[in-house]
Design an enzyme around this catalytic site. Structure first.
Site, PDB file in Angstrom:
ATOM      1  CD  GLU A  57      -4.153 -15.628  21.702  1.00  9.51           C
ATOM      2  OE1 GLU A  57      -3.673 -14.300  21.855  1.00  9.51           O
ATOM      3  OE2 GLU A  57      -4.043 -16.321  20.778  1.00  9.51           O
ATOM      4  CE1 TYR A 138      -5.927 -10.799  19.656  1.00 10.41           C
ATOM      5  CE2 TYR A 138      -4.744 -11.209  21.628  1.00 10.41           C
ATOM      6  CZ  TYR A 138      -5.142 -11.532  20.190  1.00 10.41           C
ATOM      7  OH  TYR A 138      -4.376 -12.562  19.707  1.00 10.41           O
ATOM      8  CG  ASP A 156      -2.887  -9.585  16.138  1.00 10.51           C
ATOM      9  OD1 ASP A 156      -3.454  -9.476  15.283  1.00 10.51           O
ATOM     10  OD2 ASP A 156      -2.132 -10.902  16.298  1.00 10.51           O
TER      11      ASP A 156
END
Length: 344
Positions: A57, A138, A156
């Site tokens: 990520e 996020y 996203d």
């Protein structure tokens, strides 16, 4: 053949809820990614590695899946777990990070590894994850959902697009972000949260694309408001950009007596700090046009320059170098100062 199978699955699985239809599509069409535990492996009891999820990520924050895929494996081979990365010298991590975006992310990556190693592992709660270096809303939601199957709503760019079309959200991005998160949260399942998040990502990447979405293959088209209206590509809405004001400036290039550029990369932590080299070799001052040349107090020439859109070099570096260098004036035609504009 793969595209045909994807369309067949999309047509066959339109019963039930949007979540169940999407998960059925994901079971048949999930992308194979090195950091992902696919749905078949999950059913056999395999569990995601929080370290791998976190690492991927962070890497994907500024780069594409195609770029990250080989680099991710290089990181795993070198630092197979969070403890190994925590013990690594920062300069090694910065060197390995070259080409993956801002080096501040690599510094936070190493700092986060140190913190997690002290904790004995990654926390499984979204709120606790947000307290770690380099982990925002996020990334915290993605790790919580994908690594721990927590019912955290992940949004996203791909999920924004899918959701905006699914509910025909008229509010433009970025003002629509809270609404998008709330609307997709209404569909978020309590079980298989990580698979649902990754299914939305894959749907946006391969089916609900920005242009020419393949709605026939989409498992959510039955519920899609934009598809029913026939204007899928108009979503998500974008705010109209305000016209940029015309700006004028003065450009200076600093050269040492032997003709070399006096502008240099700032010193900093780690050899890879060289990435922070300023984009220009001079300074731009915003001011109204002046038609004549004149001299500054230290004898440097100053003259009107072309229209500019942004400042490229810091005033502090200019001030530090001014007493030691001579000035070369050139007209600049682009948005930034480039060394080629000041060739001798």
């Amino acid at each position: 053949m793969a595209a045909r199978k994807q369309k067949m699955v999309g047509r066959e699985k339109r019963e039930g809820t949007p979540a169940s239809a999407l998960l059925a599509w994901y079971d048949a069409n999930a992308r194979v990614l090195p950091w992902r535990i696919g749905p078949a492996a999950r059913k056999k009891g395999a569990a995601p590695d929080p370290y791998a999820v976190w690492l991927s990520e962070v890497m994907l924050q500024q780069t594409t899946v195609a770029t990250v895929t080989p680099r991710f494996q290089e990181f795993l081979d070198r630092w197979p777990n969070v403890d190994a990365m925590a013990k690594a010298p920062l300069d090694d991590v910065l060197g390995a990070w070259a080409g993956l975006g801002y080096y501040a992310r690599a510094r936070n990556l190493h700092k986060c590894a140190v913190e997690v190693a002290k904790l004995g592992g990654f926390p499984d709660a979204e709120e606790a994850l947000r307290t770690l270096p380099g982990i925002g809303d996020y990334t915290a939601a993605a790790i919580a959902a994908i690594a721990f199957d927590a019912p955290a709503v992940v949004v996203d760019g791909n999920i924004e697009r899918v959701t905006a079309r699914l509910f025909a959200i008229e509010t433009p991005i970025p003002a629509a972000k809270p609404e998008i998160k709330a609307r997709i949260g209404e569909l978020w399942p309590q079980k298989r949260s990580g698979d649902f998040a990754q299914a939305l990502m894959d749907l946006g990447a391969n089916v609900c694309t920005p242009r020419s979405p393949d709605c026939d293959a989409c498992p959510l088209s039955k519920w899609c408001a934009a598809f029913a209206r026939g204007d899928q590509e108009s979503f998500p809405k974008r705010a109209v950009k305000a016209a940029k004001p015309t700006r004028f400036g003065e450009a200076y290039a600093l050269f040492q007596r032997k003709g070399r550029s006096a502008a240099s990369a700032p010193s900093g932590e780690g050899a890879s700090r060289r990435n922070a080299r300023p984009s220009g070799y001079g300074m731009v001052r915003e001011k109204s046009p002046i038609p004549r040349r004149r001299r500054t107090r230290n004898g440097a020439r100053r003259a009107q320059c072309a229209t500019l859109s942004r400042i490229s070099t810091s005033n502090s570096m200019f001030a530090a170098l001014a007493p030691k260098a001579r000035f070369v004036r050139r007209k600049v035609t682009g948005p930034t100062l480039k060394k080629r504009n000041f060739r001798q």
